[in-house]
Motif scaffolding. Structure first.
Motif, PDB file in Angstrom:
ATOM      1  N   PRO A  24      40.684 -61.870  -0.078  1.00  0.00           N
ATOM      2  CA  PRO A  24      40.357 -60.590  -0.711  1.00  0.00           C
ATOM      3  C   PRO A  24      41.235 -60.292  -1.940  1.00  0.00           C
ATOM      4  O   PRO A  24      40.762 -59.711  -2.911  1.00  0.00           O
ATOM      5  CB  PRO A  24      40.602 -59.564   0.402  1.00  0.00           C
ATOM      6  CG  PRO A  24      40.405 -60.320   1.671  1.00  0.00           C
ATOM      7  CD  PRO A  24      40.883 -61.710   1.378  1.00  0.00           C
ATOM      8  N   LYS A  27      39.830 -62.253  -4.846  1.00  0.00           N
ATOM      9  CA  LYS A  27      38.592 -61.608  -5.295  1.00  0.00           C
ATOM     10  C   LYS A  27      38.911 -60.367  -6.127  1.00  0.00           C
ATOM     11  O   LYS A  27      38.303 -60.122  -7.167  1.00  0.00           O
ATOM     12  CB  LYS A  27      37.719 -61.226  -4.101  1.00  0.00           C
ATOM     13  CG  LYS A  27      37.032 -62.381  -3.445  1.00  0.00           C
ATOM     14  CD  LYS A  27      36.182 -61.914  -2.271  1.00  0.00           C
ATOM     15  CE  LYS A  27      35.585 -63.107  -1.544  1.00  0.00           C
ATOM     16  NZ  LYS A  27      34.780 -62.691  -0.382  1.00  0.00           N
ATOM     17  N   ALA A  28      39.877 -59.577  -5.659  1.00  0.00           N
ATOM     18  CA  ALA A  28      40.279 -58.375  -6.395  1.00  0.00           C
ATOM     19  C   ALA A  28      40.826 -58.741  -7.775  1.00  0.00           C
ATOM     20  O   ALA A  28      40.513 -58.074  -8.775  1.00  0.00           O
ATOM     21  CB  ALA A  28      41.321 -57.597  -5.595  1.00  0.00           C
ATOM     22  N   TRP A  31      37.846 -59.693  -9.994  1.00  0.00           N
ATOM     23  CA  TRP A  31      37.108 -58.500 -10.422  1.00  0.00           C
ATOM     24  C   TRP A  31      37.911 -57.688 -11.430  1.00  0.00           C
ATOM     25  O   TRP A  31      37.347 -57.118 -12.369  1.00  0.00           O
ATOM     26  CB  TRP A  31      36.725 -57.647  -9.216  1.00  0.00           C
ATOM     27  CG  TRP A  31      35.498 -58.168  -8.540  1.00  0.00           C
ATOM     28  CD1 TRP A  31      35.439 -58.850  -7.366  1.00  0.00           C
ATOM     29  CD2 TRP A  31      34.160 -58.079  -9.020  1.00  0.00           C
ATOM     30  NE1 TRP A  31      34.141 -59.192  -7.081  1.00  0.00           N
ATOM     31  CE2 TRP A  31      33.330 -58.729  -8.079  1.00  0.00           C
ATOM     32  CE3 TRP A  31      33.585 -57.526 -10.145  1.00  0.00           C
ATOM     33  CZ2 TRP A  31      31.956 -58.822  -8.239  1.00  0.00           C
ATOM     34  CZ3 TRP A  31      32.198 -57.622 -10.299  1.00  0.00           C
ATOM     35  CH2 TRP A  31      31.412 -58.257  -9.362  1.00  0.00           C
ATOM     36  N   THR A  32      39.208 -57.631 -11.265  1.00  0.00           N
ATOM     37  CA  THR A  32      40.043 -56.907 -12.223  1.00  0.00           C
ATOM     38  C   THR A  32      40.017 -57.591 -13.586  1.00  0.00           C
ATOM     39  O   THR A  32      39.904 -56.920 -14.621  1.00  0.00           O
ATOM     40  CB  THR A  32      41.496 -56.798 -11.704  1.00  0.00           C
ATOM     41  OG1 THR A  32      41.468 -56.205 -10.406  1.00  0.00           O
ATOM     42  CG2 THR A  32      42.355 -55.956 -12.617  1.00  0.00           C
TER      43      THR A  32
END
Length: 162
Positions: A24, A27-28, A31-32
């Protein structure tokens, strides 16, 4: 040199790390990075559109050119309110003010160029869209510097995760 550019691009672009689990946190980070890229592209597009809009307004004024003397009712660095009378004796106070309002002072008498088909579209005489390039370019450059700093920080965080 080419390898270094590819390595730098890999770090700054949002992508999965080969051989690493897709947690996670990763993934964060991805996306950032995507969000930073979207924001910097929007800021760049905004700067380009600012200059394009100024150029379009100039073309419209030049296509239906009218010249009048105006009085500056209120002056500011980004917006100045004026009042002018057209040759057919109609008084106008453009709702959005005058284009390219820098260095105006309240009470000044200036000459303006306006679109005779739309007298609300007015610019200070002898000023044009070239004056929009420096502010728009500055916004784009600052946006890119902030984005590159953020992306470098995210890349460093991603390296620590690896």
């Amino acid at each position: 040199m080419r390898r270094q550019i590819k390595a730098l691009a890999r770090q700054l672009l949002p992508s999965k790390t080969p051989g690493a689990p897709d947690t996670p946190m990763r993934k964060a980070l991805r996306w950032t990075k995507t969000g930073v890229w979207v924001l910097v592209l929007v800021v760049t597009l905004q700067s380009v559109l600012l200059v394009a809009g100024a150029w379009r307004n100039d073309r419209q004024i030049e296509a239906n050119l009218g010249v009048a003397q105006a009085e500056v009712l209120s002056a500011g660095p980004r917006r100045s309110t004026i009042e002018f009378v057209t040759p057919d004796r109609v008084t106008y106070r453009p709702e959005l003010g005058v284009l390219y309002p820098s260095e105006l002072a309240t009470g000044m008498r200036i000459y303006v160029e306006y679109d005779t088909t739309d007298p609300d579209l007015v610019r200070v005489q002898d000023r044009n869209a070239l004056l929009a390039i420096i502010p728009a370019g500055s916004i784009a450059v600052v946006g890119w510097l902030i984005a590159l700093g953020a992306l470098a920080g995210l890349a460093a965080l991603e390296r620590r995760l690896n």
